[in-house]
Structure formats: C-alpha cells, structure tokens
Write a protein that holds these residues in place. Structure first.
Motif, PDB file in Angstrom:
ATOM      1  N   TYR A  66       0.801  -1.230   0.000  1.00  0.00           N
ATOM      2  CA  TYR A  66       0.000   0.000   0.000  1.00  0.00           C
ATOM      3  C   TYR A  66       0.834   1.282   0.000  1.00  0.00           C
ATOM      4  O   TYR A  66       0.386   2.310  -0.472  1.00  0.00           O
ATOM      5  CB  TYR A  66      -0.924   0.026   1.230  1.00  0.00           C
ATOM      6  CG  TYR A  66      -2.034  -0.991   1.142  1.00  0.00           C
ATOM      7  CD1 TYR A  66      -3.205  -0.702   0.427  1.00  0.00           C
ATOM      8  CD2 TYR A  66      -1.913  -2.240   1.739  1.00  0.00           C
ATOM      9  CE1 TYR A  66      -4.226  -1.645   0.328  1.00  0.00           C
ATOM     10  CE2 TYR A  66      -2.923  -3.182   1.650  1.00  0.00           C
ATOM     11  CZ  TYR A  66      -4.073  -2.880   0.943  1.00  0.00           C
ATOM     12  OH  TYR A  66      -5.078  -3.798   0.839  1.00  0.00           O
ATOM     13  N   ARG A  67       2.013   1.243   0.574  1.00  0.00           N
ATOM     14  CA  ARG A  67       2.777   2.467   0.794  1.00  0.00           C
ATOM     15  C   ARG A  67       3.532   2.866  -0.488  1.00  0.00           C
ATOM     16  O   ARG A  67       4.237   2.034  -1.084  1.00  0.00           O
ATOM     17  CB  ARG A  67       3.784   2.215   1.929  1.00  0.00           C
ATOM     18  CG  ARG A  67       4.703   3.363   2.230  1.00  0.00           C
ATOM     19  CD  ARG A  67       4.055   4.364   3.134  1.00  0.00           C
ATOM     20  NE  ARG A  67       5.013   5.334   3.647  1.00  0.00           N
ATOM     21  CZ  ARG A  67       4.662   6.393   4.344  1.00  0.00           C
ATOM     22  NH1 ARG A  67       3.387   6.635   4.613  1.00  0.00           N
ATOM     23  NH2 ARG A  67       5.567   7.240   4.777  1.00  0.00           N
ATOM     24  N   SER A  68       3.378   4.139  -0.887  1.00  0.00           N
ATOM     25  CA  SER A  68       4.114   4.639  -2.066  1.00  0.00           C
ATOM     26  C   SER A  68       5.264   5.533  -1.637  1.00  0.00           C
ATOM     27  O   SER A  68       5.139   6.300  -0.677  1.00  0.00           O
ATOM     28  CB  SER A  68       3.195   5.482  -2.962  1.00  0.00           C
ATOM     29  OG  SER A  68       2.191   4.681  -3.494  1.00  0.00           O
ATOM     30  N   VAL A  69       6.373   5.421  -2.341  1.00  0.00           N
ATOM     31  CA  VAL A  69       7.513   6.320  -2.122  1.00  0.00           C
ATOM     32  C   VAL A  69       7.998   6.765  -3.500  1.00  0.00           C
ATOM     33  O   VAL A  69       8.117   5.921  -4.404  1.00  0.00           O
ATOM     34  CB  VAL A  69       8.642   5.590  -1.352  1.00  0.00           C
ATOM     35  CG1 VAL A  69       9.874   6.477  -1.242  1.00  0.00           C
ATOM     36  CG2 VAL A  69       8.168   5.185   0.042  1.00  0.00           C
ATOM     37  N   PHE A  70       8.224   8.058  -3.664  1.00  0.00           N
ATOM     38  CA  PHE A  70       8.587   8.624  -4.983  1.00  0.00           C
ATOM     39  C   PHE A  70       7.614   8.157  -6.070  1.00  0.00           C
ATOM     40  O   PHE A  70       8.007   7.750  -7.164  1.00  0.00           O
ATOM     41  CB  PHE A  70      10.023   8.229  -5.368  1.00  0.00           C
ATOM     42  CG  PHE A  70      11.065   8.738  -4.413  1.00  0.00           C
ATOM     43  CD1 PHE A  70      11.095  10.088  -4.046  1.00  0.00           C
ATOM     44  CD2 PHE A  70      12.005   7.885  -3.875  1.00  0.00           C
ATOM     45  CE1 PHE A  70      12.047  10.562  -3.156  1.00  0.00           C
ATOM     46  CE2 PHE A  70      12.965   8.350  -2.986  1.00  0.00           C
ATOM     47  CZ  PHE A  70      12.980   9.696  -2.617  1.00  0.00           C
TER      48      PHE A  70
ATOM     49  N   LYS B  54       5.745   5.598  -6.415  1.00  0.00           N
ATOM     50  CA  LYS B  54       5.659   4.183  -6.798  1.00  0.00           C
ATOM     51  C   LYS B  54       5.493   3.340  -5.536  1.00  0.00           C
ATOM     52  O   LYS B  54       6.158   3.601  -4.524  1.00  0.00           O
ATOM     53  CB  LYS B  54       6.982   3.816  -7.492  1.00  0.00           C
ATOM     54  CG  LYS B  54       6.921   2.653  -8.424  1.00  0.00           C
ATOM     55  CD  LYS B  54       8.173   2.701  -9.295  1.00  0.00           C
ATOM     56  CE  LYS B  54       8.605   1.328  -9.749  1.00  0.00           C
ATOM     57  NZ  LYS B  54       9.895   1.335 -10.383  1.00  0.00           N
ATOM     58  N   LYS B  55       4.597   2.353  -5.613  1.00  0.00           N
ATOM     59  CA  LYS B  55       4.402   1.478  -4.446  1.00  0.00           C
ATOM     60  C   LYS B  55       5.729   0.806  -4.078  1.00  0.00           C
ATOM     61  O   LYS B  55       6.506   0.406  -4.964  1.00  0.00           O
ATOM     62  CB  LYS B  55       3.384   0.379  -4.790  1.00  0.00           C
ATOM     63  CG  LYS B  55       1.969   0.901  -4.987  1.00  0.00           C
ATOM     64  CD  LYS B  55       1.244   0.951  -3.654  1.00  0.00           C
ATOM     65  CE  LYS B  55      -0.229   1.264  -3.760  1.00  0.00           C
ATOM     66  NZ  LYS B  55      -0.601   2.569  -4.258  1.00  0.00           N
ATOM     67  N   LEU B  56       5.959   0.642  -2.787  1.00  0.00           N
ATOM     68  CA  LEU B  56       7.214  -0.005  -2.343  1.00  0.00           C
ATOM     69  C   LEU B  56       7.356  -1.418  -2.913  1.00  0.00           C
ATOM     70  O   LEU B  56       8.456  -1.856  -3.248  1.00  0.00           O
ATOM     71  CB  LEU B  56       7.264  -0.056  -0.811  1.00  0.00           C
ATOM     72  CG  LEU B  56       7.692   1.234  -0.131  1.00  0.00           C
ATOM     73  CD1 LEU B  56       7.476   1.141   1.374  1.00  0.00           C
ATOM     74  CD2 LEU B  56       9.152   1.560  -0.437  1.00  0.00           C
ATOM     75  N   ILE B  57       6.222  -2.099  -3.027  1.00  0.00           N
ATOM     76  CA  ILE B  57       6.289  -3.481  -3.514  1.00  0.00           C
ATOM     77  C   ILE B  57       6.814  -3.528  -4.959  1.00  0.00           C
ATOM     78  O   ILE B  57       7.332  -4.553  -5.414  1.00  0.00           O
ATOM     79  CB  ILE B  57       4.897  -4.168  -3.414  1.00  0.00           C
ATOM     80  CG1 ILE B  57       4.971  -5.677  -3.616  1.00  0.00           C
ATOM     81  CG2 ILE B  57       3.900  -3.604  -4.404  1.00  0.00           C
ATOM     82  CD1 ILE B  57       5.387  -6.441  -2.442  1.00  0.00           C
ATOM     83  N   ASP B  58       6.692  -2.408  -5.687  1.00  0.00           N
ATOM     84  CA  ASP B  58       7.160  -2.371  -7.077  1.00  0.00           C
ATOM     85  C   ASP B  58       8.589  -1.850  -7.214  1.00  0.00           C
ATOM     86  O   ASP B  58       9.109  -1.722  -8.324  1.00  0.00           O
ATOM     87  CB  ASP B  58       6.206  -1.506  -7.923  1.00  0.00           C
ATOM     88  CG  ASP B  58       4.817  -2.118  -7.969  1.00  0.00           C
ATOM     89  OD1 ASP B  58       4.730  -3.358  -8.034  1.00  0.00           O
ATOM     90  OD2 ASP B  58       3.821  -1.356  -7.911  1.00  0.00           O
ATOM     91  N   GLN B  59       9.220  -1.509  -6.114  1.00  0.00           N
ATOM     92  CA  GLN B  59      10.592  -0.984  -6.177  1.00  0.00           C
ATOM     93  C   GLN B  59      11.574  -2.161  -6.179  1.00  0.00           C
ATOM     94  O   GLN B  59      11.529  -3.011  -5.274  1.00  0.00           O
ATOM     95  CB  GLN B  59      10.885  -0.101  -4.949  1.00  0.00           C
ATOM     96  CG  GLN B  59       9.786   0.906  -4.631  1.00  0.00           C
ATOM     97  CD  GLN B  59      10.095   2.314  -5.115  1.00  0.00           C
ATOM     98  OE1 GLN B  59      11.122   2.527  -5.758  1.00  0.00           O
ATOM     99  NE2 GLN B  59       9.224   3.257  -4.837  1.00  0.00           N
TER     100      GLN B  59
END
Ligand code: FAD
Length: 545
Positions: free
Chosen positions: A327-331, A333-338
């Motif tokens: 659920y959490r986005s950073v820059f 983009k979701k963290l899970i996609d980083q």
C-alpha cells in the motif's frame, strides 16, 4: 461519512493488518497441507486463520501483553495464596488455544497427520500472540513423560487432554482441564542440571509413583499458575524427575512459594517466576537417578515448539512488511514495485519458507511414529532446527521492521513486541551452543546418523546444494574431531535440511533461490542475495488481497 480506510489511503498510510485470514494469505502453508493431501485439515485451518487474524484476537494479544501478570503473595486477610492475576485477554487467548487442542491434538486425535495438524494451527495461533504459547507448549510436551512414567497417568491425562480451559486456582482433581509446567533451572545451573541442589526425600515407601518432599528452589518457573510441574531433584540415587501439584491430594495448598515474577525483555503476557520448595509434595516419575532420561522427551518437544514459535513470528513480521509495501508509495511508486525492496521482501520470504518447511517436515517425521529412520532423523532435525530457526528469527524481524519505516519502530505497532519476543526461543530450552553440542554429541555417539543424514539429503537436484552437501560429506569426520566447530557443523546441516524440506513439500521456486542465495553467495544479510524474479517468489508466498 468518509471511511477510515479512505483517510489512510489519502495519507499514504496502509490499512491495519487485521481481519485478514492468516491461512488464506499463507500460500506456503497451503502448499504444505495440499502436499499432505489433507482437505479436511485445510478447512480447519481456514477457520482458525480467520479467527486468529480477527481484530478481536489481535486486540487480545495487545492487551494481554500491555497489562502484565500481577503476583499476589497473600490475600487481604494475610493468608498465603501465591496467585498470579492475568488480564481477561490472556484467558481469552488460552481458551482459544485449548479449545482448538493446541496443547493436545497429537495425543488425543486419531488423525495420521495429527502433529502436522497441530503444528499448522499453533503456527497460525502464535502469529498473533506468543506468551500464552509457553503453558500451551509445556502442557503438550509433558504428555509422553506423564504417560510413560506416572503410575496414575490416566487421572492426569483426562484433565490434560480436556478441551476446557479452567483457570481456577483449585485442586487438580476438581478441575475441568489441566495445564502443566516444567521447573528445572536453578541459580547455579540451567544447562548443567546435574548441578541442581533441590533435595527430594521419600515420605514413606520409595519408588515410582510414591510421594516425596522437595526442599530447595527453582530460578525459573514459567506459567506458575499451571496445575502441576515436572521438576528435577536429587535423591540418594542422583537426579530424579518429579511431578509437583499446586494443591496437594488432601486439598491443601502445596508447600512451595512463588518468590517473585521476573521482569523480562519480552514474553510479557507470560508470567515467569522464582520459586522455593519448603517440603512440597511431589510424586516420583520413573526411577530414582533417571531424572534426565525421564524428562528429556518433554524437553525435546518444547524445543520443537520453539521451532514452530519462531517460524510463526517470522511469518507474522513478513506478512506485515509485505502488506505495508503493498500500500505504501515512495517517490510515486508502491514499495512493492521498487526493485530493491523486492529483493529484501523476497529474501525474507525465502527465510520464512525455509523455516516453515523444516518445521513442517519435523512434524511429518513425528507423525511417522513407527518408522526407525524417522526417529533417527529427528535426533538431528530437532536440535538443528531449534538452533537455526530460533537464531534467524531476530534478524528476520529486524529487517521486516525496517520495511515498515518509522511505523515499525513505534510501540503502537506489533514490531516492538515481535522484536522483544524473538530471542527467547533461542535462549530457553537449551541455548544455541547447547543445541550445537547436542548435534555434535549425537553424531559422535551414534555414527550411524551420518549415513541417515546423507541418505536424507539425497534427491535435491541443484548444483550449489550438491556442492555444499559434498563439502560436508568430505569434512564431517574432521568437523567431529573438535567441538569448537559444532556451530559451523549445525548451521551447514540446518541449511541443507531446510532445502531438503522445501523440496519435499514441492516449494521448487524457493529451493532454487535459496540455493543460489545461501550456498552460491554465502550471504546472510537480507536483500543482498540478488534473487532472480523476486516478485514471483513473493507472489508464491503471500496471497495479495
Ligand atoms: C523467559 C524465560 C523463561 C524460562 N522459563 C523456564 C521454566 O519455566 N523452567 C525452566 O526450567 N527454565 C526456564 N528458563 C530457563 C532457561 O531454560 C535457561 O535460562 C537456559 O536453559 C540457559 O540456562 P542458564 O540460564 O543456566 O545459562 P547457562 O547454562 O549458564 O548458559 C549460558 C550460555 O552458555 C552456553 N553454554 C552452556 N554450556 C556450554 C558449553 N559446554 N560450551 C559452550 N557454551 C555453553 C549456553 O548456550 C548459553 O549461551 C527460562 C528462561 C527464560 C529466559
């Protein structure tokens, strides 16, 4: 009205991890149960997973740990009562555990996979709360010793196998259900129980099933509200095993005093006490002088439960981390996609899958009661698993906490509780070195175990694994010449057994990645393993909603 979920979404804060079915999201446990071809068990786990993941149970876990047990030495009129008062949530948790037979299933059920069944349920249960696991585990583990070595075992077994949780402080023979503890450790020796100084004297005739008095102390006695405890004390013939009840047979209070409760790093919902025996009544179990042999199976079973408990809290930590990153986005983009976060999460998945598989494989071996080979294998699996899995829990939990960012470090979150809980399974029931020395001793005393292990390790088709196994084969005799190499020996076998266990349950993706990450590169810091296709590994472990 704007829902809270909507507000969290706008603030980029993930929803709480609650009202999530812990079995439905656990694709690894599902794989294990399906491999066992157990659809009825799957249905049971689905139900339990729903209950344990509910907001209500999560709250019970929080409250039972926030409002710690209180010791009352006397009542308001000055009579000695030695009573521990628990928060109602503690009792609700104990009731859930006992009514689901977490303390007894393998001993009371006719299922041919009763250990696997109980292991899976206990694994789901402990993801929410660990402190209550102490009395549950000790009660479970006491059964073989009580069955084999108590002369009136039936009286006790009826109460122990009951699915009624009865917290009343009354004599054991009046209760609807019983719990059992274990008090071995003294000030001068925990590991070295031969140094125990508590003395046992016969009241009348000596021998199995007869009454003795105990004088001395125990430095650790957890869950002191149990109805009876296995303990060790010295007789003329040496260290012997006894069962001492809270209340004597004549309905008077037994003569042992709780001195105080320990103030612990974690494991807060569970009371751990120091006790003094002042002529307490106790029945001799087995033969005088054979105390260690009598109690050892109980100790083995509590060690096995440490494997379940640590696999469980690791899984809970990783569940929370994946949920957060989903659920959490950073820059933007979701963290899970980083990509880098995927490396960390998938590496954590590898570790939890390996721990669960090894624990489930141990349960599977325990279910093969009649098999000599499985018995031999358990001689290595249990201390190896107890050492390695409990040791890995702390690092997994710290890394998962970091995935949560600042939220993970805050007391309101679950992580401080998991973090404080993690070391205890490595320390009690024989600390790390003790387990490694046990592995070392087993191989030196029973050289036939070397062959048993290498036969067991056949059948995994991976070049890194094969190389690691060959290295071990070439070196094992040398490793067994010097006990200072016992940790290296145990760790090497543990990692090979973890792969073997994952292969047994058909976790092919984890097998490949684990061999690459742990054998090719020999890296133990999470996120450095360079896992190929990390998202696939995460998706094979955790079912996203
Ligand atoms: C929260 C909690 C609850 C507990 N509850 C109970 C309970 O209910 N009943 C009970 O009986 N006990 C209980 N214990 C005690 C626990 O089982 C012991 O503390 C544990 O077994 C270690 O014993 P010890 O404390 O005497 O340490 P020691 O025996 O002094 O060991 C210290 C360290 O030395 C290492 N060591 C030991 N021997 C060797 C060796 N030969 N070579 C190299 N290293 C070695 C050990 O691995 C350990 O790391 C509890 C402990 C805790 C923390």
């Amino acid at each position: 009205m704007v829902s809270l979920q909507c507000v969290y979404f706008k603030m980029n804060q993930p929803p709480f991890f609650e009202n999530i079915n812990l079995f439905d999201i656990d694709l690894s446990l599902q794989k294990i149960i399906r491999k066992n071809n157990a659809p009825a068990l799957e249905e049971e786990l689905k139900e339990i997973g729903q209950v344990i993941g509910s907001e209500e149970m999560i709250n019970h876990g929080k409250l039972a740990n926030k409002y710690e047990p209180i010791f009352h030495s006397h009542d308001s009129k000055g009579s000695r009562i030695d009573l521990i008062e628990f928060h109602p949530s503690y009792h609700a948790l104990m009731d859930t555990a006992i009514s689901n037979q977490l303390h007894a299933e393998p001993w009371s059920s006719q299922k041919n996979n009763a250990h696997l069944s109980r292991m899976s349920k206990y694994y789901l249960y402990s993801q929410n709360e660990s402190g209550t696991g102490c009395p549950i585990s000790m009660t479970f583990a006491s059964v073989p010793a009580i069955q084999n070595y108590m002369s009136n075992a039936d009286v006790w077994m009826k109460g122990i196998l009951s699915i009624n949780y009865d917290p009343r402080n009354i004599p054991f023979y009046e209760k609807k259900g019983l719990t059992i503890g274990m008090a071995m450790t003294e000030k001068q020796g925990g590991t070295d129980v031969r140094a125990n100084e508590t003395v046992a004297k016969p009241i009348g005739v000596r021998g199995r099933g007869n009454l003795y008095t105990l004088t001395g102390h125990k430095w650790f006695c957890s869950a002191p509200m149990c109805d009876a405890f296995l303990t060790l004390a010295q007789t003329d013939k040496g260290l012997s095993c006894f069962l001492f009840p809270r209340w004597k047979e004549d309905g008077t209070k037994n003569d042992f005093r709780i001195q105080r409760l320990k103030t612990k790093l974690g494991n807060k919902s569970n009371a751990s006490s120091e006790i003094e025996f002042e002529g307490a009544h106790a029945w001799l179990m087995g033969e005088e002088g054979r105390g260690i042999v009598t109690i050892i199976e109980m100790v083995s079973m509590t060690r096995y439960d440490c494997m379940i408990g640590s696999s469980s809290i690791m899984r809970r930590a990783v569940n929370e981390a994946i949920h957060h990153c989903q659920y959490r986005s950073v820059f933007g983009k979701k963290l899970i996609d980083q990509p880098l976060m995927q490396q960390v999460l998938s590496d954590l998945c590898l570790e939890t899958n390996a721990s669960l598989a090894m624990t489930a494989y141990t349960a599977h071996c325990l279910d093969q009661k009649e098999s000599e080979v499985h018995l031999l294998l358990l001689r290595i699996l249990l201390p190896t698993g107890k050492y390695y899995i409990t040791k890995r829990a702390s690092s997994v939990i710290v890394e998962a906490m970091e995935c949560m960012g600042g939220n993970g470090y805050i007391e309101d979150s679950l992580f401080p509780r998991l973090y404080r809980e993690a070391p205890v399974n490595a320390i009690w029931e024989g600390s790390g070195n003790v387990q490694c020395l046990d592995v070392f001793r087993a191989f030196t005393k029973m050289p036939e175990l070397i062959e048993v292990i290498f036969v067991e390790l056949e059948g995994v088709d991976n070049s890194y694994y094969k190389k690691r196994k060959l290295d071990l084969k070439q070196n094992i005799k040398n490793l067994l010449t010097n006990e200072s190499q016992a940790r290296f020996l145990t760790e090497t076998i543990a990692t090979l057994l973890q792969v073997r266990s994952m292969a047994f349950f058909g976790m092919d993706d984890s097998v490949e990645q684990y061999c690459q990450a742990r054998f090719k590169q020999q890296i133990n810091l999470f996120g450095n393993s360079l896992i190929t296709n990390p998202i696939q590994l995460i998706e094979n472990t955790y079912a996203f909603n």
